[in-house]
Design a protein around this motif. Sequence first.
Motif, PDB file in Angstrom:
ATOM      1  N   LEU A 179     -10.765  -1.405  -6.930  1.00 29.81           N
ATOM      2  CA  LEU A 179     -11.880  -2.348  -6.944  1.00 29.81           C
ATOM      3  C   LEU A 179     -12.092  -2.997  -5.583  1.00 29.81           C
ATOM      4  CD1 LEU A 179     -11.350  -4.094 -10.404  1.00 29.81           C
ATOM      5  CD2 LEU A 179     -13.022  -2.334  -9.816  1.00 29.81           C
ATOM      6  N   LEU A 180     -11.011  -3.201  -4.832  1.00 27.76           N
ATOM      7  CA  LEU A 180     -11.144  -3.777  -3.496  1.00 27.76           C
ATOM      8  C   LEU A 180     -11.757  -2.783  -2.511  1.00 27.76           C
ATOM      9  CD1 LEU A 180      -7.777  -5.739  -3.217  1.00 27.76           C
ATOM     10  CD2 LEU A 180     -10.079  -6.705  -3.396  1.00 27.76           C
ATOM     11  N   ASP A 181     -11.698  -1.483  -2.832  1.00 22.75           N
ATOM     12  CA  ASP A 181     -12.321  -0.424  -2.039  1.00 22.75           C
ATOM     13  C   ASP A 181     -11.903  -0.473  -0.570  1.00 22.75           C
ATOM     14  OD1 ASP A 181     -13.895   1.809  -1.663  1.00 22.75           O
ATOM     15  OD2 ASP A 181     -15.710   0.654  -1.256  1.00 22.75           O
ATOM     16  N   PRO A 182     -10.580  -0.375  -0.300  1.00 23.24           N
ATOM     17  CA  PRO A 182     -10.123  -0.439   1.097  1.00 23.24           C
ATOM     18  C   PRO A 182     -10.322   0.908   1.788  1.00 23.24           C
ATOM     19  CG  PRO A 182      -8.268  -0.052  -0.335  1.00 23.24           C
ATOM     20  CD  PRO A 182      -9.466  -0.172  -1.238  1.00 23.24           C
ATOM     21  N   PRO A 183     -10.055   1.002   3.090  1.00 22.00           N
ATOM     22  CA  PRO A 183      -9.998   2.323   3.738  1.00 22.00           C
ATOM     23  C   PRO A 183      -8.961   3.202   3.045  1.00 22.00           C
ATOM     24  CG  PRO A 183     -10.003   0.567   5.369  1.00 22.00           C
ATOM     25  CD  PRO A 183      -9.854  -0.100   4.045  1.00 22.00           C
ATOM     26  N   LEU A 184      -9.177   4.511   3.092  1.00 20.01           N
ATOM     27  CA  LEU A 184      -8.354   5.424   2.303  1.00 20.01           C
ATOM     28  C   LEU A 184      -6.862   5.273   2.595  1.00 20.01           C
ATOM     29  CD1 LEU A 184      -8.235   7.792   0.297  1.00 20.01           C
ATOM     30  CD2 LEU A 184      -8.258   9.307   2.282  1.00 20.01           C
ATOM     31  N   LEU A 185      -6.478   5.262   3.867  1.00 23.06           N
ATOM     32  CA  LEU A 185      -5.052   5.193   4.195  1.00 23.06           C
ATOM     33  C   LEU A 185      -4.432   3.888   3.713  1.00 23.06           C
ATOM     34  CD1 LEU A 185      -4.917   6.780   7.773  1.00 23.06           C
ATOM     35  CD2 LEU A 185      -4.269   7.803   5.579  1.00 23.06           C
ATOM     36  N   ALA A 186      -5.183   2.799   3.797  1.00 25.78           N
ATOM     37  CA  ALA A 186      -4.682   1.519   3.285  1.00 25.78           C
ATOM     38  C   ALA A 186      -4.511   1.579   1.768  1.00 25.78           C
ATOM     39  CB  ALA A 186      -5.626   0.394   3.671  1.00 25.78           C
ATOM     40  N   GLY A 187      -5.460   2.212   1.083  1.00 28.05           N
ATOM     41  CA  GLY A 187      -5.359   2.355  -0.358  1.00 28.05           C
ATOM     42  C   GLY A 187      -4.173   3.204  -0.768  1.00 28.05           C
ATOM     43  N   VAL A 188      -3.945   4.311  -0.054  1.00 27.48           N
ATOM     44  CA  VAL A 188      -2.803   5.172  -0.351  1.00 27.48           C
ATOM     45  C   VAL A 188      -1.497   4.418  -0.134  1.00 27.48           C
ATOM     46  CG1 VAL A 188      -1.530   7.203   0.451  1.00 27.48           C
ATOM     47  CG2 VAL A 188      -3.994   7.346   0.069  1.00 27.48           C
ATOM     48  N   ALA A 189      -1.409   3.672   0.973  1.00 23.91           N
ATOM     49  CA  ALA A 189      -0.195   2.904   1.259  1.00 23.91           C
ATOM     50  C   ALA A 189       0.062   1.859   0.173  1.00 23.91           C
ATOM     51  CB  ALA A 189      -0.311   2.234   2.622  1.00 23.91           C
ATOM     52  N   ALA A 190      -0.999   1.186  -0.283  1.00 19.47           N
ATOM     53  CA  ALA A 190      -0.847   0.171  -1.325  1.00 19.47           C
ATOM     54  C   ALA A 190      -0.373   0.794  -2.637  1.00 19.47           C
ATOM     55  CB  ALA A 190      -2.176  -0.562  -1.531  1.00 19.47           C
ATOM     56  N   VAL A 191      -0.936   1.939  -2.993  1.00 18.95           N
ATOM     57  CA  VAL A 191      -0.546   2.604  -4.245  1.00 18.95           C
ATOM     58  C   VAL A 191       0.891   3.113  -4.171  1.00 18.95           C
ATOM     59  CG1 VAL A 191      -0.993   4.656  -5.649  1.00 18.95           C
ATOM     60  CG2 VAL A 191      -2.877   3.155  -4.986  1.00 18.95           C
ATOM     61  N   LEU A 192       1.300   3.616  -3.021  1.00 19.04           N
ATOM     62  CA  LEU A 192       2.695   4.050  -2.857  1.00 19.04           C
ATOM     63  C   LEU A 192       3.649   2.862  -2.970  1.00 19.04           C
ATOM     64  CD1 LEU A 192       2.372   6.680   0.008  1.00 19.04           C
ATOM     65  CD2 LEU A 192       2.791   7.128  -2.424  1.00 19.04           C
ATOM     66  N   LEU A 193       3.250   1.708  -2.423  1.00 23.85           N
ATOM     67  CA  LEU A 193       4.069   0.509  -2.560  1.00 23.85           C
ATOM     68  C   LEU A 193       4.186   0.094  -4.023  1.00 23.85           C
ATOM     69  CD1 LEU A 193       5.586  -1.960  -1.446  1.00 23.85           C
ATOM     70  CD2 LEU A 193       3.355  -3.064  -1.107  1.00 23.85           C
ATOM     71  N   ILE A 194       3.085   0.149  -4.754  1.00 21.62           N
ATOM     72  CA  ILE A 194       3.105  -0.193  -6.179  1.00 21.62           C
ATOM     73  C   ILE A 194       4.029   0.767  -6.934  1.00 21.62           C
ATOM     74  CG2 ILE A 194       1.687  -0.277  -8.271  1.00 21.62           C
ATOM     75  CD1 ILE A 194      -0.660  -1.093  -6.332  1.00 21.62           C
ATOM     76  N   SER A 195       3.956   2.045  -6.609  1.00 24.48           N
ATOM     77  CA  SER A 195       4.828   3.030  -7.263  1.00 24.48           C
ATOM     78  C   SER A 195       6.292   2.707  -6.997  1.00 24.48           C
ATOM     79  CB  SER A 195       4.496   4.437  -6.753  1.00 24.48           C
ATOM     80  OG  SER A 195       3.144   4.768  -6.996  1.00 24.48           O
ATOM     81  N   TRP A 196       6.603   2.334  -5.752  1.00 23.41           N
ATOM     82  CA  TRP A 196       7.984   1.985  -5.429  1.00 23.41           C
ATOM     83  C   TRP A 196       8.436   0.749  -6.195  1.00 23.41           C
ATOM     84  CZ3 TRP A 196       9.848  -2.500  -3.050  1.00 23.41           C
ATOM     85  CH2 TRP A 196      11.221  -2.479  -2.782  1.00 23.41           C
ATOM     86  N   LEU A 197       7.556  -0.250  -6.318  1.00 23.98           N
ATOM     87  CA  LEU A 197       7.917  -1.468  -7.045  1.00 23.98           C
ATOM     88  C   LEU A 197       8.267  -1.164  -8.499  1.00 23.98           C
ATOM     89  CD1 LEU A 197       5.290  -4.035  -5.693  1.00 23.98           C
ATOM     90  CD2 LEU A 197       7.771  -4.101  -5.353  1.00 23.98           C
ATOM     91  N   MET A 198       7.602  -0.184  -9.099  1.00 24.89           N
ATOM     92  CA  MET A 198       7.873   0.138 -10.500  1.00 24.89           C
ATOM     93  C   MET A 198       9.263   0.721 -10.704  1.00 24.89           C
ATOM     94  SD  MET A 198       4.371   1.360 -12.374  1.00 24.89           S
ATOM     95  CE  MET A 198       3.643   2.426 -11.133  1.00 24.89           C
ATOM     96  N   VAL A 199       9.793   1.425  -9.719  1.00 30.94           N
ATOM     97  CA  VAL A 199      11.114   2.030  -9.868  1.00 30.94           C
ATOM     98  C   VAL A 199      12.176   1.271  -9.065  1.00 30.94           C
ATOM     99  CG1 VAL A 199      10.213   4.321 -10.346  1.00 30.94           C
ATOM    100  CG2 VAL A 199      10.652   3.662  -7.978  1.00 30.94           C
ATOM    101  N   SER A 200      11.794   0.138  -8.474  1.00 30.32           N
ATOM    102  CA  SER A 200      12.723  -0.644  -7.663  1.00 30.32           C
ATOM    103  C   SER A 200      13.626  -1.479  -8.564  1.00 30.32           C
ATOM    104  CB  SER A 200      11.949  -1.562  -6.713  1.00 30.32           C
ATOM    105  OG  SER A 200      11.330  -2.610  -7.447  1.00 30.32           O
ATOM    106  N   ARG A 201      14.515  -2.253  -7.916  1.00 34.54           N
ATOM    107  CA  ARG A 201      15.403  -3.172  -8.635  1.00 34.54           C
ATOM    108  C   ARG A 201      14.846  -4.595  -8.634  1.00 34.54           C
ATOM    109  NH1 ARG A 201      18.790  -0.740 -12.121  1.00 34.54           N
ATOM    110  NH2 ARG A 201      19.475   1.250 -11.230  1.00 34.54           N
ATOM    111  N   MET A 202      13.601  -4.744  -8.215  1.00 42.62           N
ATOM    112  CA  MET A 202      12.959  -6.054  -8.272  1.00 42.62           C
ATOM    113  C   MET A 202      12.877  -6.509  -9.732  1.00 42.62           C
ATOM    114  SD  MET A 202      12.031  -7.053  -5.204  1.00 42.62           S
ATOM    115  CE  MET A 202      11.563  -6.474  -3.573  1.00 42.62           C
TER     116      MET A 202
END
Length: 269
Positions: A179-202
């Motif tokens: 929905l924020l419609d960022p540049p593609l590389l920024a969007g990919v980086a954000a989604v990869l971070l979200i994926s990591w958070l789901m499997v992290s120990r946070m």
Amino acid sequence: MTPTESAEGVAAAERPAGAVEAAPLLRLGVADYLTLGNALCGFLAVWALVVAQTAHAAAGAAGPLPRTAMATVVGLMMVAAALDVLDGRVARKLGGSGMGAELDNLADVISFGFAPAFFFVVWAMQAGDAGLLPVAAGGAVLLAVIVRLARFSCQAPGADYFTGLPCPFGAMAVVTVVLLDPPLLAGVAAVLLISWLMVSRMEYPKPRGRKAYAVLGVLGFGVALMAAWGMGLPAGQSLIYLMSALVLGFIVTIPFYVLATRRSASARG
């Protein structure tokens, strides 16, 4: 949240050693129907996205999908998240079946794994990039959800915290990136971070009691906001940006708040 913590599961954990286990109830309960509704909403979100993309391509239009289509897809995923909160509460009050946890995991893979991953890939394609990078990021979301659900199924019930970002919140985070419609590389980086958070120990607190009702209220407000945005009402876009920023900020800062609270409690003890 996920998987459903049924009353039978709690009873099984408290059963004395050596006691004879009763056969699990294999008929659908009320909570199971809510879980199936969660899965159905995820399926309908994917279906609505495919229909909108097909119509968009047939019309020869360029750029992002119409707001109404985007709002429909996101609204369905929010309803799925609300049902995911409700099925656990209903199971604890009315009891659940022996299939509850398994149904919950399967439904969550559809609604919070495949649906947001596909949503992100379609967004990237509409932005003019049909390469492998968005597909890899979407695949990371799906695999993170599967791994997280499998790990959660192996953990003992009753903990006050989720280990890793819960799947519904992860799905909502991916949605906010789109929905924020960022540049593609920024969007990919954000989604990869979200994926990591789901499997992290946070650690993230479980929404129990009043917290669960607060989550349901936020999801209900989100559905109404998406409807207003889809209809093009004034200030809709500004509210979307504000809501998205709050969701992403919550996801990133809550683990540090939990850690600081525990350290403070240890220092006082």
